[in-house]
Design a protein around this motif. Structure first.
Motif, PDB file in Angstrom:
ATOM      1  N   TYR A  55      44.593  72.066  71.725  1.00 17.84           N
ATOM      2  CA  TYR A  55      43.300  72.459  72.283  1.00 17.84           C
ATOM      3  C   TYR A  55      43.239  73.960  72.539  1.00 17.84           C
ATOM      4  O   TYR A  55      44.250  74.592  72.853  1.00 17.84           O
ATOM      5  CB  TYR A  55      43.055  71.749  73.625  1.00 17.84           C
ATOM      6  CG  TYR A  55      42.627  70.321  73.484  1.00 17.84           C
ATOM      7  CD1 TYR A  55      41.305  69.981  73.236  1.00 17.84           C
ATOM      8  CD2 TYR A  55      43.552  69.291  73.602  1.00 17.84           C
ATOM      9  CE1 TYR A  55      40.918  68.666  73.110  1.00 17.84           C
ATOM     10  CE2 TYR A  55      43.171  67.967  73.474  1.00 17.84           C
ATOM     11  CZ  TYR A  55      41.855  67.663  73.227  1.00 17.84           C
ATOM     12  OH  TYR A  55      41.468  66.353  73.096  1.00 17.84           O
ATOM     13  N   ALA A  56      42.048  74.517  72.437  1.00 21.57           N
ATOM     14  CA  ALA A  56      41.818  75.893  72.873  1.00 21.57           C
ATOM     15  C   ALA A  56      41.924  75.914  74.396  1.00 21.57           C
ATOM     16  O   ALA A  56      41.853  74.875  75.047  1.00 21.57           O
ATOM     17  CB  ALA A  56      40.428  76.360  72.437  1.00 21.57           C
ATOM     18  N   GLY A  57      42.117  77.091  74.956  1.00 19.26           N
ATOM     19  CA  GLY A  57      42.117  77.197  76.403  1.00 19.26           C
ATOM     20  C   GLY A  57      43.441  77.634  76.987  1.00 19.26           C
ATOM     21  O   GLY A  57      43.586  77.712  78.189  1.00 19.26           O
ATOM     22  N   SER A  58      44.406  77.890  76.170  1.00 18.15           N
ATOM     23  CA  SER A  58      45.686  78.392  76.667  1.00 18.15           C
ATOM     24  C   SER A  58      46.196  79.422  75.673  1.00 18.15           C
ATOM     25  O   SER A  58      45.522  79.753  74.708  1.00 18.15           O
ATOM     26  CB  SER A  58      46.691  77.244  76.831  1.00 18.15           C
ATOM     27  OG  SER A  58      46.969  76.669  75.579  1.00 18.15           O
ATOM     28  N   GLY A  59      47.387  79.898  75.903  1.00 20.05           N
ATOM     29  CA  GLY A  59      47.986  80.837  74.968  1.00 20.05           C
ATOM     30  C   GLY A  59      48.178  80.192  73.612  1.00 20.05           C
ATOM     31  O   GLY A  59      47.868  79.028  73.406  1.00 20.05           O
ATOM     32  N   ASN A  60      48.700  80.943  72.698  1.00 23.60           N
ATOM     33  CA  ASN A  60      48.816  80.471  71.327  1.00 23.60           C
ATOM     34  C   ASN A  60      50.261  80.608  70.853  1.00 23.60           C
ATOM     35  O   ASN A  60      50.522  80.806  69.679  1.00 23.60           O
ATOM     36  CB  ASN A  60      47.871  81.296  70.454  1.00 23.60           C
ATOM     37  CG  ASN A  60      47.360  80.532  69.262  1.00 23.60           C
ATOM     38  OD1 ASN A  60      47.647  79.371  69.077  1.00 23.60           O
ATOM     39  ND2 ASN A  60      46.607  81.217  68.440  1.00 23.60           N
ATOM     40  N   ARG A 112      36.697  67.805  69.769  1.00 19.10           N
ATOM     41  CA  ARG A 112      35.853  68.956  70.081  1.00 19.10           C
ATOM     42  C   ARG A 112      36.697  70.024  70.762  1.00 19.10           C
ATOM     43  O   ARG A 112      37.349  69.766  71.751  1.00 19.10           O
ATOM     44  CB  ARG A 112      34.703  68.542  70.983  1.00 19.10           C
ATOM     45  CG  ARG A 112      33.779  67.552  70.276  1.00 19.10           C
ATOM     46  CD  ARG A 112      32.614  67.297  71.120  1.00 19.10           C
ATOM     47  NE  ARG A 112      31.886  68.548  71.243  1.00 19.10           N
ATOM     48  CZ  ARG A 112      30.583  68.650  71.296  1.00 19.10           C
ATOM     49  NH1 ARG A 112      29.864  67.586  71.239  1.00 19.10           N
ATOM     50  NH2 ARG A 112      29.999  69.804  71.426  1.00 19.10           N
ATOM     51  N   GLY A 113      36.704  71.211  70.195  1.00 19.49           N
ATOM     52  CA  GLY A 113      37.390  72.328  70.813  1.00 19.49           C
ATOM     53  C   GLY A 113      38.858  72.466  70.459  1.00 19.49           C
ATOM     54  O   GLY A 113      39.549  73.278  71.054  1.00 19.49           O
ATOM     55  N   ILE A 114      39.340  71.688  69.491  1.00 20.37           N
ATOM     56  CA  ILE A 114      40.742  71.880  69.125  1.00 20.37           C
ATOM     57  C   ILE A 114      40.868  73.099  68.213  1.00 20.37           C
ATOM     58  O   ILE A 114      39.956  73.432  67.466  1.00 20.37           O
ATOM     59  CB  ILE A 114      41.368  70.634  68.462  1.00 20.37           C
ATOM     60  CG1 ILE A 114      40.729  70.329  67.113  1.00 20.37           C
ATOM     61  CG2 ILE A 114      41.337  69.445  69.392  1.00 20.37           C
ATOM     62  CD1 ILE A 114      41.502  69.323  66.283  1.00 20.37           C
ATOM     63  N   ILE A 162      38.939  80.874  70.235  1.00 17.61           N
ATOM     64  CA  ILE A 162      40.008  80.657  69.261  1.00 17.61           C
ATOM     65  C   ILE A 162      40.256  81.929  68.455  1.00 17.61           C
ATOM     66  O   ILE A 162      41.404  82.331  68.259  1.00 17.61           O
ATOM     67  CB  ILE A 162      39.670  79.457  68.348  1.00 17.61           C
ATOM     68  CG1 ILE A 162      39.714  78.152  69.167  1.00 17.61           C
ATOM     69  CG2 ILE A 162      40.619  79.379  67.158  1.00 17.61           C
ATOM     70  CD1 ILE A 162      39.135  76.944  68.449  1.00 17.61           C
ATOM     71  N   ALA A 163      39.201  82.578  68.015  1.00 18.22           N
ATOM     72  CA  ALA A 163      39.355  83.825  67.243  1.00 18.22           C
ATOM     73  C   ALA A 163      39.991  84.923  68.088  1.00 18.22           C
ATOM     74  O   ALA A 163      40.845  85.669  67.610  1.00 18.22           O
ATOM     75  CB  ALA A 163      37.994  84.278  66.712  1.00 18.22           C
ATOM     76  N   ASP A 164      39.600  85.014  69.344  1.00 19.42           N
ATOM     77  CA  ASP A 164      40.169  86.038  70.236  1.00 19.42           C
ATOM     78  C   ASP A 164      41.638  85.805  70.543  1.00 19.42           C
ATOM     79  O   ASP A 164      42.350  86.729  70.940  1.00 19.42           O
ATOM     80  CB  ASP A 164      39.396  86.091  71.563  1.00 19.42           C
ATOM     81  CG  ASP A 164      38.020  86.699  71.410  1.00 19.42           C
ATOM     82  OD1 ASP A 164      37.734  87.311  70.355  1.00 19.42           O
ATOM     83  OD2 ASP A 164      37.216  86.547  72.349  1.00 19.42           O
ATOM     84  N   HIS A 165      42.110  84.565  70.394  1.00 16.03           N
ATOM     85  CA  HIS A 165      43.501  84.224  70.698  1.00 16.03           C
ATOM     86  C   HIS A 165      44.255  83.809  69.438  1.00 16.03           C
ATOM     87  O   HIS A 165      45.163  82.986  69.486  1.00 16.03           O
ATOM     88  CB  HIS A 165      43.556  83.106  71.746  1.00 16.03           C
ATOM     89  CG  HIS A 165      43.047  83.550  73.073  1.00 16.03           C
ATOM     90  ND1 HIS A 165      41.699  83.569  73.375  1.00 16.03           N
ATOM     91  CD2 HIS A 165      43.688  84.032  74.156  1.00 16.03           C
ATOM     92  CE1 HIS A 165      41.548  84.033  74.598  1.00 16.03           C
ATOM     93  NE2 HIS A 165      42.728  84.318  75.095  1.00 16.03           N
ATOM     94  N   ALA A 166      43.874  84.407  68.313  1.00 16.55           N
ATOM     95  CA  ALA A 166      44.546  84.103  67.047  1.00 16.55           C
ATOM     96  C   ALA A 166      46.009  84.534  67.119  1.00 16.55           C
ATOM     97  O   ALA A 166      46.400  85.359  67.940  1.00 16.55           O
ATOM     98  CB  ALA A 166      43.838  84.812  65.895  1.00 16.55           C
ATOM     99  N   ILE A 167      46.794  83.979  66.228  1.00 13.02           N
ATOM    100  CA  ILE A 167      48.224  84.270  66.193  1.00 13.02           C
ATOM    101  C   ILE A 167      48.435  85.735  65.843  1.00 13.02           C
ATOM    102  O   ILE A 167      47.951  86.206  64.813  1.00 13.02           O
ATOM    103  CB  ILE A 167      48.920  83.382  65.149  1.00 13.02           C
ATOM    104  CG1 ILE A 167      48.708  81.914  65.478  1.00 13.02           C
ATOM    105  CG2 ILE A 167      50.404  83.720  65.051  1.00 13.02           C
ATOM    106  CD1 ILE A 167      49.077  80.983  64.356  1.00 13.02           C
ATOM    107  N   PRO A 168      49.157  86.486  66.679  1.00 16.41           N
ATOM    108  CA  PRO A 168      49.418  87.880  66.344  1.00 16.41           C
ATOM    109  C   PRO A 168      50.321  87.988  65.121  1.00 16.41           C
ATOM    110  O   PRO A 168      51.299  87.256  64.998  1.00 16.41           O
ATOM    111  CB  PRO A 168      50.124  88.437  67.583  1.00 16.41           C
ATOM    112  CG  PRO A 168      50.473  87.280  68.432  1.00 16.41           C
ATOM    113  CD  PRO A 168      49.726  86.086  67.931  1.00 16.41           C
ATOM    114  N   VAL A 169      49.955  88.883  64.227  1.00 16.26           N
ATOM    115  CA  VAL A 169      50.741  89.068  63.014  1.00 16.26           C
ATOM    116  C   VAL A 169      51.984  89.893  63.308  1.00 16.26           C
ATOM    117  O   VAL A 169      53.080  89.589  62.855  1.00 16.26           O
ATOM    118  CB  VAL A 169      49.883  89.749  61.924  1.00 16.26           C
ATOM    119  CG1 VAL A 169      50.710  90.043  60.700  1.00 16.26           C
ATOM    120  CG2 VAL A 169      48.687  88.874  61.583  1.00 16.26           C
ATOM    121  N   ASP A 170      51.845  90.930  64.090  1.00 14.99           N
ATOM    122  CA  ASP A 170      52.943  91.832  64.403  1.00 14.99           C
ATOM    123  C   ASP A 170      53.587  91.417  65.717  1.00 14.99           C
ATOM    124  O   ASP A 170      52.984  91.511  66.768  1.00 14.99           O
ATOM    125  CB  ASP A 170      52.423  93.271  64.495  1.00 14.99           C
ATOM    126  CG  ASP A 170      53.511  94.271  64.830  1.00 14.99           C
ATOM    127  OD1 ASP A 170      54.697  93.907  64.752  1.00 14.99           O
ATOM    128  OD2 ASP A 170      53.164  95.417  65.148  1.00 14.99           O
TER     129      ASP A 170
END
Length: 177
Positions: A55-60, A112-114, A162-170
């Motif tokens: 789910y969205a709503g926490s770290g990634n 919804r929201g995953i 979700i977009a704001d907490h996308a997986i950091p590449v670096d």
């Protein structure tokens, strides 16, 4: 006394479905991430495969570790009268939230929201006694994340999160204490 096996048996699968919470730990060469997970969001899909809703709503961080070929350990423990701890040692795989085969394993309202599905490829199952784990009584699920997802999924706010907490590449910017 603990034991290990190469796959889940029927008792393990039943034990997993009875638990109201599980813990997922992951690491990709930096700090170890450990997160509790609730809801009925975990499915065993084979003797060496499982899946859970992210789910969205926490770290990634779990997804970050999976994407960087990290290890994943899932822990289920009984808080009831019959003690047991079950650990699943896995490699994870991120599956897009639109995947129909995965979606069919869960009620549509829970989707919804995953952010994604996380598939776990289990290579070792470990049992231990759990006799030091205290007993607790389950009261109820928190409704906060599901309510937020239901309210904001249609207006795009969940996708924005979700977009704001996308997986950091670096990963070089992460602190290593």
């Amino acid at each position: 006394m603990g034991s290990q096996s190469g796959s889940l048996n029927e008792y393990d699968k039943e034990f997993i479905t009875e638990q109201k919470i599980f813990f997922i730990a992951s690491c990709s060469g930096k700090e170890v991430n450990l997160s509790p997970r609730g809801y009925d969001c975990f499915r065993v899909s084979g003797d060496n495969e499982a899946l859970f809703l992210d789910y969205a709503g926490s770290g990634n961080r779990t997804a970050r570790d999976i994407e960087n070929d990290g290890e994943v350990t899932v822990v289920f423990c009984s808080f009831g009268p019959k003690p047991q701890i079950l650990r699943l040692f896995c490699k994870g795989e991120s599956i897009d939230r639109s995947d129909e085969a995965c979606r069919n394993l869960f009620p549509s309202d829970d989707l919804r929201g995953i952010r994604r599905f996380v598939k776990l490829h289990i290579y070792c199952v470990e049992h231990s006694c759990g006799m030091s784990v205290p007993m607790y009584e389950f009261k109820e699920e928190r409704k906060t994340i599901k309510a937020w997802c239901a309210r904001d999924a249609d207006n795009g706010k969940v996708d924005e999160y979700i977009a704001d907490h996308a997986i950091p590449v670096d990963l070089s910017g992460f602190r290593h204490w």
